[in-house]
Design an enzyme around this catalytic site. Structure first.
Site, mmCIF file in Angstrom:
data_model
loop_
_atom_site.group_PDB
_atom_site.id
_atom_site.type_symbol
_atom_site.label_atom_id
_atom_site.label_comp_id
_atom_site.label_asym_id
_atom_site.label_seq_id
_atom_site.Cartn_x
_atom_site.Cartn_y
_atom_site.Cartn_z
ATOM 1 C CD GLU A 151 2.513 28.375 15.213
ATOM 2 O OE1 GLU A 151 2.803 29.468 15.728
ATOM 3 O OE2 GLU A 151 1.439 28.188 14.590
ATOM 4 C CD GLU A 171 2.731 31.303 10.964
ATOM 5 O OE1 GLU A 171 2.348 30.270 11.534
ATOM 6 O OE2 GLU A 171 3.930 31.514 10.672
#
Length: 299
Positions: A151, A171
């Site tokens: 990210e 995640e």
């Protein structure tokens, strides 16, 4: 039930089978007792100070990001933001294995709920600071970029990568919805379905696939990646920083807007450069066959 059956049941209960769930990720929690570097984030200046090089500096932990490292990265980016002489920024990772594998999961293991939320707020500020930097910033992804590390790369203006790089959002495998921007950013870099597959399965993609799908601009051998990043940054730094920042701002503000609104935003940015002394200098240098000398941006 016989004695052997009871023993077999006991063995299954106390010795669960080893899982291959995490094998595709090619990394584990940072080991205990890793000697921490003096500075978890390094800042160097290249090209006569016109290019800033930011290096995530926990190579023995695959550049996993601790609370302290996130705060240091925010401080470094905020420092660069007000240095008008800096015209381009490179973000990379130390070592040969990883750009960053995201949040340090060993540190998170012992966190209270309050600690977690405070870290989340701090990381949000870090990523926002990178996304909102007016100066052009590129990620040179030199290995694994997972979770928050992926990210962080997505938060820059564009990505170049080494041939051994991988990108992943694991995640969901850990019981989390990705929260560092990838549900919003990844579908803009990849086809929507491919982005969703990454986010839902946790399976990473190779640098070659990321390049084929347009997430990565260029691929280079690992030992040539930083030189390539420096060449790109130097090319950007040699242009008018006012014009470069105006173009970046036009793209940021116009993205997702109706066409005419995006063009109106573009024209605002265009006129800012059109009345700037750099325009006179650039056209004069072209007509005279010389290199231009552009002014530092106002901010």
């Amino acid at each position: 039930m016989s004695g052997p059956d009871l023993q077999e049941e006991h063995d299954v209960a106390t010795n669960p089978p080893t899982t291959d769930r995490w094998k595709t990720l090619d990394f584990g929690p940072p080991p205990d007792g890793v000697e921490e570097p003096d500075s978890p984030v390094l800042l160097d200046y290249l090209d006569d100070g016109r290019v800033a090089l930011i290096t995530l500096n926990r190579p023995n932990a695959d550049n996993a990001i601790t609370t302290e490292m996130g705060a240091s990265l925010t401080e470094v980016v905020e420092t660069i933001a007000v240095q008008t002489a800096v015209r381009a920024v490179i973000l990379t990772g130390a070592g040969e294995r990883a750009f960053s594998v995201g949040s340090d999961l060993r540190q998170r293991k012992s966190m209270t709920k309050e600690d977690w939320l405070r870290q989340r707020q701090a990381f949000d500020r870090t990523l926002y600071t990178v996304r909102q930097l007016r100066k052009p910033i590129l990620a040179a992804v030199n290995g694994t970029a997972y979770g928050g590390g992926c990210e962080l790369a997505q938060s820059t203006d564009f990505i170049i990568a080494s041939e051994n790089a991988t990108f992943g959002q694991p995640e969901a495998m850990l019981g989390l919805a990705a929260g560092g921007g990838s549900p919003a950013l990844l579908p803009r870099l990849l086809p929507r379905g491919r982005a969703l597959q990454m986010l839902m399965t946790g399976d990473p993609i190779s640098a070659q696939e990321a390049h084929r799908l347009g997430m990565v601009n260029e691929l280079h051998p690992q030992d040539e990646l930083l030189d390539a990043a420096r060449r790109i940054a130097a090319r950007i730094a040699g242009n008018s920083p006012t014009a470069v920042q105006a173009v970046k701002r036009a793209v940021q503000l116009g993205e997702g807007q109706p066409t005419e609104q995006a063009i109106a935003t573009m024209m605002d940015m265009h006129w800012r450069s059109a009345v700037h002394p750099d325009r006179v200098e650039g056209i004069g240098a072209f007509n005279e066959g010389r290199d231009p000398t552009f002014l530092d941006a106002d901010f």
